[in-house]
Design a protein around this motif. Structure first.
Motif, PDB file in Angstrom:
ATOM      1  N   LYS A  99       0.840  -1.200   0.000  1.00  0.00           N
ATOM      2  CA  LYS A  99       0.000   0.000   0.000  1.00  0.00           C
ATOM      3  C   LYS A  99       0.878   1.255   0.000  1.00  0.00           C
ATOM      4  N   ALA A 100       1.911   1.251   0.837  1.00  0.00           N
ATOM      5  CA  ALA A 100       2.821   2.396   0.893  1.00  0.00           C
ATOM      6  C   ALA A 100       3.522   2.584  -0.439  1.00  0.00           C
ATOM      7  N   HIS A 101       3.999   1.487  -1.007  1.00  0.00           N
ATOM      8  CA  HIS A 101       4.695   1.549  -2.299  1.00  0.00           C
ATOM      9  C   HIS A 101       3.795   2.138  -3.375  1.00  0.00           C
ATOM     10  N   ASP A 102       2.557   1.640  -3.444  1.00  0.00           N
ATOM     11  CA  ASP A 102       1.624   2.114  -4.468  1.00  0.00           C
ATOM     12  C   ASP A 102       1.291   3.595  -4.292  1.00  0.00           C
ATOM     13  N   LYS A 103       1.059   4.004  -3.039  1.00  0.00           N
ATOM     14  CA  LYS A 103       0.715   5.412  -2.786  1.00  0.00           C
ATOM     15  C   LYS A 103       1.890   6.324  -3.129  1.00  0.00           C
ATOM     16  N   LEU A 104       3.088   5.954  -2.699  1.00  0.00           N
ATOM     17  CA  LEU A 104       4.256   6.782  -2.978  1.00  0.00           C
ATOM     18  C   LEU A 104       4.581   6.817  -4.469  1.00  0.00           C
ATOM     19  N   GLU A 105       4.379   5.692  -5.142  1.00  0.00           N
ATOM     20  CA  GLU A 105       4.604   5.658  -6.599  1.00  0.00           C
ATOM     21  C   GLU A 105       3.634   6.589  -7.312  1.00  0.00           C
ATOM     22  N   MET A 106       2.366   6.578  -6.889  1.00  0.00           N
ATOM     23  CA  MET A 106       1.360   7.453  -7.502  1.00  0.00           C
ATOM     24  C   MET A 106       1.695   8.924  -7.240  1.00  0.00           C
ATOM     25  N   LEU A 107       2.064   9.257  -5.993  1.00  0.00           N
ATOM     26  CA  LEU A 107       2.420  10.636  -5.672  1.00  0.00           C
ATOM     27  C   LEU A 107       3.651  11.088  -6.455  1.00  0.00           C
ATOM     28  N   SER A 108       4.599  10.193  -6.612  1.00  0.00           N
ATOM     29  CA  SER A 108       5.810  10.508  -7.369  1.00  0.00           C
ATOM     30  C   SER A 108       5.495  10.765  -8.838  1.00  0.00           C
ATOM     31  N   ARG A 109       4.623   9.945  -9.413  1.00  0.00           N
ATOM     32  CA  ARG A 109       4.223  10.146 -10.816  1.00  0.00           C
ATOM     33  C   ARG A 109       3.508  11.480 -10.992  1.00  0.00           C
ATOM     34  N   GLU A 110       2.581  11.775 -10.081  1.00  0.00           N
ATOM     35  CA  GLU A 110       1.830  13.027 -10.175  1.00  0.00           C
ATOM     36  C   GLU A 110       2.751  14.238 -10.011  1.00  0.00           C
ATOM     37  N   TYR A 111       3.699  14.131  -9.100  1.00  0.00           N
ATOM     38  CA  TYR A 111       4.674  15.203  -8.914  1.00  0.00           C
ATOM     39  C   TYR A 111       5.509  15.378 -10.189  1.00  0.00           C
ATOM     40  N   GLY A 112       5.965  14.280 -10.762  1.00  0.00           N
ATOM     41  CA  GLY A 112       6.753  14.339 -11.996  1.00  0.00           C
ATOM     42  C   GLY A 112       5.969  14.970 -13.134  1.00  0.00           C
ATOM     43  N   TYR A 113       4.684  14.643 -13.218  1.00  0.00           N
ATOM     44  CA  TYR A 113       3.842  15.225 -14.248  1.00  0.00           C
ATOM     45  C   TYR A 113       3.720  16.737 -14.041  1.00  0.00           C
ATOM     46  N   ALA A 114       3.493  17.167 -12.800  1.00  0.00           N
ATOM     47  CA  ALA A 114       3.375  18.602 -12.516  1.00  0.00           C
ATOM     48  C   ALA A 114       4.685  19.322 -12.843  1.00  0.00           C
ATOM     49  N   ARG A 115       5.804  18.708 -12.490  1.00  0.00           N
ATOM     50  CA  ARG A 115       7.125  19.305 -12.764  1.00  0.00           C
ATOM     51  C   ARG A 115       7.336  19.466 -14.277  1.00  0.00           C
ATOM     52  N   THR A 116       6.943  18.472 -15.047  1.00  0.00           N
ATOM     53  CA  THR A 116       7.074  18.558 -16.505  1.00  0.00           C
ATOM     54  C   THR A 116       6.174  19.652 -17.062  1.00  0.00           C
ATOM     55  N   GLN A 117       4.967  19.789 -16.518  1.00  0.00           N
ATOM     56  CA  GLN A 117       4.051  20.828 -16.987  1.00  0.00           C
ATOM     57  C   GLN A 117       4.584  22.224 -16.656  1.00  0.00           C
ATOM     58  N   ILE A 118       5.225  22.369 -15.500  1.00  0.00           N
ATOM     59  CA  ILE A 118       5.844  23.656 -15.158  1.00  0.00           C
ATOM     60  C   ILE A 118       6.879  24.017 -16.223  1.00  0.00           C
ATOM     61  N   THR A 119       7.720  23.055 -16.562  1.00  0.00           N
ATOM     62  CA  THR A 119       8.761  23.284 -17.563  1.00  0.00           C
ATOM     63  C   THR A 119       8.159  23.615 -18.919  1.00  0.00           C
ATOM     64  N   LEU A 120       7.135  22.866 -19.315  1.00  0.00           N
ATOM     65  CA  LEU A 120       6.452  23.110 -20.590  1.00  0.00           C
ATOM     66  C   LEU A 120       5.913  24.530 -20.648  1.00  0.00           C
ATOM     67  N   PHE A 121       5.221  24.959 -19.601  1.00  0.00           N
ATOM     68  CA  PHE A 121       4.603  26.282 -19.637  1.00  0.00           C
ATOM     69  C   PHE A 121       5.617  27.409 -19.473  1.00  0.00           C
ATOM     70  N   ILE A 122       6.758  27.137 -18.860  1.00  0.00           N
ATOM     71  CA  ILE A 122       7.835  28.138 -18.862  1.00  0.00           C
ATOM     72  C   ILE A 122       8.356  28.305 -20.288  1.00  0.00           C
ATOM     73  N   ALA A 123       8.553  27.180 -20.994  1.00  0.00           N
ATOM     74  CA  ALA A 123       9.008  27.254 -22.394  1.00  0.00           C
ATOM     75  C   ALA A 123       7.986  27.999 -23.250  1.00  0.00           C
ATOM     76  N   LEU A 124       6.702  27.712 -23.032  1.00  0.00           N
ATOM     77  CA  LEU A 124       5.659  28.403 -23.792  1.00  0.00           C
ATOM     78  C   LEU A 124       5.598  29.890 -23.429  1.00  0.00           C
ATOM     79  N   THR A 125       5.869  30.221 -22.173  1.00  0.00           N
ATOM     80  CA  THR A 125       5.908  31.630 -21.765  1.00  0.00           C
ATOM     81  C   THR A 125       6.998  32.367 -22.539  1.00  0.00           C
ATOM     82  N   VAL A 126       8.153  31.743 -22.668  1.00  0.00           N
ATOM     83  CA  VAL A 126       9.258  32.359 -23.418  1.00  0.00           C
ATOM     84  C   VAL A 126       8.872  32.523 -24.892  1.00  0.00           C
ATOM     85  N   LEU A 127       8.336  31.457 -25.487  1.00  0.00           N
ATOM     86  CA  LEU A 127       7.940  31.534 -26.902  1.00  0.00           C
ATOM     87  C   LEU A 127       6.873  32.594 -27.150  1.00  0.00           C
TER      88      LEU A 127
END
Length: 173
Positions: A99-127
């Motif tokens: 249960k701990a593994h699954d929850k932490l894996e899900m939180l890690s994936r969601e965090y990674g997705y948010a981090r990638t979206q931050i980077t994407l929108f910073i690039a789009l802000t520059v463009l």
């Protein structure tokens, strides 16, 4: 040869690359029209298929660059701003139960997705700044803020979960 692309890669790498390329097409529409016109003037040579496949490959590579930039540049900033758990504690907490593994894996994936979206929108802000598309730039800045808050939330939830699972594994309550 069978090739399977994990859903995480599609969402976290391919889609951001596709969004950046698609947004770039909109921002640089006149230049893209000229390019498309020159390709279509070649006639039906099968080049359209090659261009389409190439664009999908480019979208994946651009997305991978966005993903890695998020990891190398954005993640250290987020960790300084919001704190993070030690990697060894994260791994130890994940080993306490499935249960701990699954929850932490899900939180890690969601965090990674948010981090990638931050980077994407910073690039789009520059463009959008380069093309002086101020309304689009404003929307991109709002998205950077939104995904920064999302990443913060996932980081805090991860910190809390790691502490909870480590305490439970030591018999504390």
């Amino acid at each position: 040869m069978e090739t399977k692309v994990p859903f995480y890669n599609i969402v976290n790498i391919f889609l951001p690359g596709l969004v950046l390329l698609g947004s770039s097409v909109l921002l640089f529409l006149d230049e893209v029209k000229t390019l498309v016109h020159s390709i279509t003037n070649l006639g039906s040579t099968g080049l359209e298929i090659l261009v389409t496949v190439s664009l999908f490959a480019i979208a994946y590579e651009v997305g991978y660059i966005i993903f890695r930039l998020g990891s190398a540049a954005i993640e250290p900033l987020l960790k300084k701003m919001f704190g993070w758990v030690e990697y060894s504690d994260f791994i130890a907490a994940g080993k306490t139960s499935e249960k701990a593994h699954d929850k932490l894996e899900m939180l890690s994936r969601e965090y990674g997705y948010a981090r990638t979206q931050i980077t994407l929108f910073i690039a789009l802000t520059v463009l959008t700044g380069v093309r002086t598309q101020w309304w689009f730039m404003f929307v991109c800045i709002l998205c950077v803020g939104l995904f920064t808050l999302t990443a913060r939330g996932h980081m805090k939830k991860t910190q809390k979960a790691v502490k909870q699972y480590l305490r439970a594994s030591c018999g504390e309550s």
